[in-house]
Design an enzyme around this catalytic site. Structure first.
Site, PDB file in Angstrom:
ATOM      1  N   SER A 153       0.831  -1.208   0.000  1.00 39.89           N
ATOM      2  CA  SER A 153       0.000   0.000   0.000  1.00 39.89           C
ATOM      3  C   SER A 153       0.865   1.258   0.000  1.00 39.89           C
ATOM      4  CB  SER A 153      -0.952   0.006   1.199  1.00 39.89           C
ATOM      5  OG  SER A 153      -0.241   0.015   2.423  1.00 39.89           O
ATOM      6  N   TYR A 154       1.959   1.235   0.737  1.00 44.17           N
ATOM      7  CA  TYR A 154       2.879   2.376   0.796  1.00 44.17           C
ATOM      8  C   TYR A 154       3.613   2.545  -0.532  1.00 44.17           C
ATOM      9  CZ  TYR A 154       6.830   5.200   2.560  1.00 44.17           C
ATOM     10  OH  TYR A 154       7.763   6.171   2.765  1.00 44.17           O
ATOM     11  N   ALA A 155       4.138   1.429  -1.060  1.00 42.45           N
ATOM     12  CA  ALA A 155       4.886   1.475  -2.317  1.00 42.45           C
ATOM     13  C   ALA A 155       4.014   1.971  -3.459  1.00 42.45           C
ATOM     14  CB  ALA A 155       5.453   0.092  -2.638  1.00 42.45           C
ATOM     15  N   LYS A 158       3.464   5.718  -3.131  1.00 37.35           N
ATOM     16  CA  LYS A 158       4.680   6.464  -3.423  1.00 37.35           C
ATOM     17  C   LYS A 158       4.982   6.487  -4.922  1.00 37.35           C
ATOM     18  CE  LYS A 158       6.186   8.056   0.514  1.00 37.35           C
ATOM     19  NZ  LYS A 158       6.025   9.511   0.766  1.00 37.35           N
TER      20      LYS A 158
END
Length: 251
Positions: A153-155, A158
């Protein structure tokens, strides 16, 4: 003259960590900063420290997931100071989970606090940055570039920010606005806490950094942000600047 003398800068997620390091570097170079953060207690403490260098700097407590309020924040800042020169989209919250365990809520948290605020702040700031031929600094991560495990989810958020930054660089360039990205590895409180809980993994990560250390919040990350926010970077746009001790070498 200091590199950011007379500049007005918005920095999100700047009550602590990398954001505070950048804000400190900014005020030491003459900027007046507006730090935006959810943490009211930390924000008030940080702004007291920053006001020693830039007395007019202010703190605005805000939940960046409330997207309908973000344009109003930009207008509030521009109305108060008469202009806006620099926008730094640093804030981002996320949870670590494998692909198998990631939920819609995980994606919602990451995109609602990272990608969407970055987009809405850029959109709202555009009319003001046209007037000043200003600068935008967004944040990416090696987690997205490398595809780190348990970071879906973060990748994803970003990398979406990186894509949006490239589009913004193309659209905003004719107005004299530079839009760039910092992708850091830094000695943030969150990373230090993680390192203490995962010492073996941390040592393995450190061994892969050619400089064999984490970046300092103000002197390493903050100084690169000053460069990207100043006229020294006037002919650089749409770029991802790896401030990670050489960990990732983009081609």
């Amino acid at each position: 003259m200091k590199k950011l003398e007379g500049k007005i800068a918005i920095l999100t997620g700047a009550a602590g960590g990398i954001g505070k390091g950048m804000a400190t570097a900014f005020v030491k170079e003459g900027a007046t900063v507006v730090i935006i953060d959810l943490n009211e207690e930390a924000g008030k403490q940080t702004i007291k420290e920053l006001q020693e260098y830039a007395p007019e700097s202010i703190f605005i407590q805000a939940n960046l997931a409330e997207h309908d309020k973000l344009a109003g924040i930009v207008k509030q800042v521009a109305d108060k100071f008469g202009k806006l020169d620099i926008l730094v989209n640093n804030a981002h919250a996320s949870r670590m989970n494998s692909i198998a365990e990631t939920t819609q809520a995980d994606f919602d948290l990451s995109f609602n606090t990272g990608f969407y605020p970055t987009f809405y702040f850029m959109q709202a700031a555009l009319p003001y940055l046209k007037e000043t031929q200003g600068k935008i600094i967004n944040f990416a991560s090696g987690a997205g570039i490398n595809g780190d495990v348990n970071q879906i989810s973060y990748a994803a958020a970003k990398e979406a920010i990186r894509a949006a930054t490239r589009v913004a660089a193309n659209e905003f360039g004719p107005f004299g606005i530079n839009v760039n990205i910092i992708a850091p590895i830094a000695k943030s409180p969150g990373l230090i806490e993680w390192a203490e809980k995962n010492p073996e993994y941390y040592q393995g990560m450190l061994a892969k950094i050619p400089m064999r250390r984490l970046g300092e919040l103000e002197s390493d990350i903050g100084r690169v942000a000053v460069f990207l926010a100043s006229e020294d970077s006037d002919y650089i746009t749409g770029q991802t600047i790896m401030v990670d001790g050489g960990s990732i070498k983009l081609r």
